[in-house]
Design a protein around this motif. Structure first.
Motif, PDB file in Angstrom:
ATOM      1  N   GLU A 242      -8.441   7.481  -7.705  1.00 40.44           N
ATOM      2  CA  GLU A 242      -8.193   7.442  -9.145  1.00 40.44           C
ATOM      3  C   GLU A 242      -9.492   7.450  -9.948  1.00 40.44           C
ATOM      4  O   GLU A 242      -9.481   7.222 -11.155  1.00 40.44           O
ATOM      5  CB  GLU A 242      -7.380   6.193  -9.493  1.00 40.44           C
ATOM      6  CG  GLU A 242      -6.070   6.068  -8.745  1.00 40.44           C
ATOM      7  CD  GLU A 242      -5.154   7.266  -8.974  1.00 40.44           C
ATOM      8  OE1 GLU A 242      -5.024   7.693 -10.147  1.00 40.44           O
ATOM      9  OE2 GLU A 242      -4.580   7.776  -7.979  1.00 40.44           O
TER      10      GLU A 242
ATOM     11  N   VAL B 198      -6.865  -2.882  -7.815  1.00 40.53           N
ATOM     12  CA  VAL B 198      -5.793  -2.045  -7.285  1.00 40.53           C
ATOM     13  C   VAL B 198      -4.429  -2.680  -7.556  1.00 40.53           C
ATOM     14  O   VAL B 198      -3.433  -1.973  -7.801  1.00 40.53           O
ATOM     15  CB  VAL B 198      -6.004  -1.775  -5.782  1.00 40.53           C
ATOM     16  CG1 VAL B 198      -5.516  -2.917  -4.913  1.00 40.53           C
ATOM     17  CG2 VAL B 198      -5.321  -0.480  -5.365  1.00 40.53           C
TER      18      VAL B 198
ATOM     19  N   LEU C 124      -0.872   3.669 -10.475  1.00 45.26           N
ATOM     20  CA  LEU C 124      -0.641   4.093  -9.098  1.00 45.26           C
ATOM     21  C   LEU C 124       0.856   3.999  -8.808  1.00 45.26           C
ATOM     22  O   LEU C 124       1.487   2.994  -9.135  1.00 45.26           O
ATOM     23  CB  LEU C 124      -1.401   3.192  -8.122  1.00 45.26           C
ATOM     24  CG  LEU C 124      -2.877   3.495  -7.854  1.00 45.26           C
ATOM     25  CD1 LEU C 124      -3.489   2.379  -7.014  1.00 45.26           C
ATOM     26  CD2 LEU C 124      -3.038   4.819  -7.145  1.00 45.26           C
TER      27      LEU C 124
ATOM     28  N   ALA D 246     -12.053  -5.118  -5.761  1.00 44.19           N
ATOM     29  CA  ALA D 246     -11.174  -3.989  -5.452  1.00 44.19           C
ATOM     30  C   ALA D 246      -9.715  -4.413  -5.357  1.00 44.19           C
ATOM     31  O   ALA D 246      -8.817  -3.732  -5.871  1.00 44.19           O
ATOM     32  CB  ALA D 246     -11.618  -3.326  -4.146  1.00 44.19           C
TER      33      ALA D 246
ATOM     34  N   ALA E  53      -8.175  -1.036  -0.351  1.00 42.86           N
ATOM     35  CA  ALA E  53      -8.071  -1.001  -1.806  1.00 42.86           C
ATOM     36  C   ALA E  53      -9.109  -0.060  -2.404  1.00 42.86           C
ATOM     37  O   ALA E  53      -8.825   0.685  -3.355  1.00 42.86           O
ATOM     38  CB  ALA E  53      -8.250  -2.414  -2.370  1.00 42.86           C
ATOM     39  N   LYS E  54     -10.313  -0.057  -1.854  1.00 39.90           N
ATOM     40  CA  LYS E  54     -11.362   0.842  -2.347  1.00 39.90           C
ATOM     41  C   LYS E  54     -10.958   2.304  -2.207  1.00 39.90           C
ATOM     42  O   LYS E  54     -11.250   3.127  -3.084  1.00 39.90           O
ATOM     43  CB  LYS E  54     -12.671   0.592  -1.584  1.00 39.90           C
ATOM     44  CG  LYS E  54     -13.419  -0.657  -1.981  1.00 39.90           C
ATOM     45  CD  LYS E  54     -14.718  -0.730  -1.181  1.00 39.90           C
ATOM     46  CE  LYS E  54     -15.520  -1.964  -1.484  1.00 39.90           C
ATOM     47  NZ  LYS E  54     -16.761  -2.023  -0.682  1.00 39.90           N
TER      48      LYS E  54
ATOM     49  N   CYS F 290       0.857  -1.189   0.000  1.00 45.16           N
ATOM     50  CA  CYS F 290       0.000   0.000   0.000  1.00 45.16           C
ATOM     51  C   CYS F 290       0.893   1.239   0.000  1.00 45.16           C
ATOM     52  O   CYS F 290       1.739   1.397   0.882  1.00 45.16           O
ATOM     53  CB  CYS F 290      -0.906   0.017   1.228  1.00 45.16           C
ATOM     54  SG  CYS F 290      -2.012   1.439   1.285  1.00 45.16           S
TER      55      CYS F 290
ATOM     56  N   LEU G 185      -7.943   3.562  -2.225  1.00 42.53           N
ATOM     57  CA  LEU G 185      -6.948   3.865  -3.256  1.00 42.53           C
ATOM     58  C   LEU G 185      -7.599   4.034  -4.619  1.00 42.53           C
ATOM     59  O   LEU G 185      -7.260   4.953  -5.376  1.00 42.53           O
ATOM     60  CB  LEU G 185      -5.899   2.749  -3.310  1.00 42.53           C
ATOM     61  CG  LEU G 185      -4.869   2.716  -2.181  1.00 42.53           C
ATOM     62  CD1 LEU G 185      -4.090   1.411  -2.212  1.00 42.53           C
ATOM     63  CD2 LEU G 185      -3.922   3.907  -2.279  1.00 42.53           C
ATOM     64  N   LEU G 186      -8.536   3.151  -4.947  1.00 44.04           N
ATOM     65  CA  LEU G 186      -9.208   3.228  -6.243  1.00 44.04           C
ATOM     66  C   LEU G 186     -10.032   4.506  -6.359  1.00 44.04           C
ATOM     67  O   LEU G 186     -10.084   5.132  -7.428  1.00 44.04           O
ATOM     68  CB  LEU G 186     -10.108   2.011  -6.432  1.00 44.04           C
ATOM     69  CG  LEU G 186      -9.399   0.668  -6.616  1.00 44.04           C
ATOM     70  CD1 LEU G 186     -10.406  -0.471  -6.566  1.00 44.04           C
ATOM     71  CD2 LEU G 186      -8.624   0.637  -7.934  1.00 44.04           C
TER      72      LEU G 186
END
Length: 383
Positions: free
Chosen positions: A148, A350, A359, A346, A141-142, A30, A144-145
């Motif tokens: 974007e 990611v 990313l 997710a 993960a959600k 992460c 981070l997504l």
């Protein structure tokens, strides 16, 4: 035992048994600088936890998450994130009859045959309780997504022979949490609820399916053949306990379509880029994301733990026995499976975002070499 890690760059390694002291996971990969709190993770855990309605198990687990590492002053540091969720309401005594007499269609026999031992309380490592770790990691993960512009959602589209009509992504975002079944269509949700309660009263269970969708996914995620987006997504979804089928786009319906009907014609969008007219391919062409919404379905069989009498074979005594699985179990899986499917979607996306360079694997602000940041701790001497 291998097979406890998922992902290439965004790696999730899980631990714990259903009736052990705790569940947990370590998340490596992460990027630093993501604002993160236990509350961010808890929101999704509350959607998965037991005891939330009359059509779920009555096991009383609060599923409170504790962040043990990887966070400084409310931001990720880029080091492994350690999460722990304590088990509070384990009752192993009801599983003693099945130590050497495996429950029908569970992992009891196969685990014992493979390892020569197993944690038999609540199914141990084979229990779907282990997905609490996946949902916790998926919440990160959600986040981070979302930075974007990638948004995803799932809902229950079928229970038994009761199937919901197609719904829009916007309807899924707004209405999927408005009933216990997590079906966006309210009239169908009522039918599903009645069907589930009917099987529950009979001491039986029923299967169903979950529809998922992701929007804002960029073009180019995935690699040909074994690392295709569809292949990795299939691995993720087939890992969900009780999954018997995964499909994307038209899925099995594609067997009924001609090539001419299924093929997506091309046109130009407002910016002059080629774009498919339809999206029967489910957002994936040649194993690579096309930029269109990714959608599909996961089918889950009926829960195998039911209080009806079933035959088992005790390998210690050599007897055939009639046993009932007495305990606290779900009569149906998709309602609590919705956040699990979202988590695996997710985590897959990611990981590909990091692999493709969408990313920065080091830091979310994409400023390598800069240490003067909003999320870097201040020098105490300067405060």
């Amino acid at each position: 035992m291998n097979g406890n890690r998922f992902g290439r760059l965004f790696q999730v390694t899980t631990f714990g048994e259903s009736h052990g002291e705790a569940m947990g996971c370590t998340i490596s990969g992460c990027p630093a600088g993501l604002e993160l709190s236990e509350e961010d993770i808890q929101a999704d855990l509350d959607r998965r936890k037991p005891g939330q309605s009359m059509i779920t198990t009555s096991r009383g687990e609060p599923d409170d998450v504790s962040i043990k590492s990887g966070i400084q002053d409310g931001y990720t540091t880029g080091t492994p994130i350690g999460l722990v969720i304590q088990n509070k309401d384990a009752r192993s005594g009801k599983y003693e009859p099945f130590i050497t007499a495996p429950r029908p269609s569970h992992g009891d026999f196969t685990y014992s045959a493979k390892f020569g031992t197993r944690n038999w309380g609540g199914g141990g490592r084979s229990s779907a309780r282990e997905t609490v770790n996946w949902v916790a990691a998926g919440a990160i993960a959600k986040k981070l997504l979302a930075r974007e512009g990638v948004e995803l959602k799932a809902h229950v589209n079928q229970i038994g022979d009761v199937e919901a009509p197609e719904v829009s992504f916007e309807e899924m975002l707004e209405h999927s949490e408005e009933n216990d079944v997590r079906c966006v269509h309210p009239e169908t949700a009522d039918e599903m609820q009645a069907l589930i309660e009917e099987y529950q009263e009979e001491g039986d269970s029923i299967g169903g399916s979950i529809y998922f969708e992701a929007q804002g996914v960029p073009v180019g995620l995935g690699a040909p053949r074994f690392d295709s987006l569809s292949a990795r997504l299939g691995q993720a979804m087939m890992a969900v306990p009780a999954t018997t089928a995964f499909e994307f786009g038209l899925g099995t319906e594609a067997a009924e379509w001609t090539g001419k009907d299924r093929n997506d014609d091309w046109e130009f969008d407002e910016e002059g880029n080629p774009t498919p007219v339809e999206n029967d391919h489910g957002g994936i062409q040649g194993g690579i994301s096309s930029g269109e919404p990714i959608y599909g379905e996961v089918t889950l069989h009926a829960p195998t733990s039911i209080p009806k009498s079933q035959q088992t074979a005790d390998w210690e005594t050599g007897e055939l026995k009639e046993e009932k699985v007495i305990g606290r179990h779900d009569p149906v899986l998709p309602p609590r499976g919705v956040p699990v499917v979202e988590a695996m979607l997710a985590l897959t996306l990611v990981d590909f975002m990091l692999l493709s360079g969408r990313l920065n694997p080091d830091r979310v602000d994409d400023q390598p070499g800069e240490y003067d940041t909003d999320y870097h701790p201040s020098n105490p001497q300067n405060e």
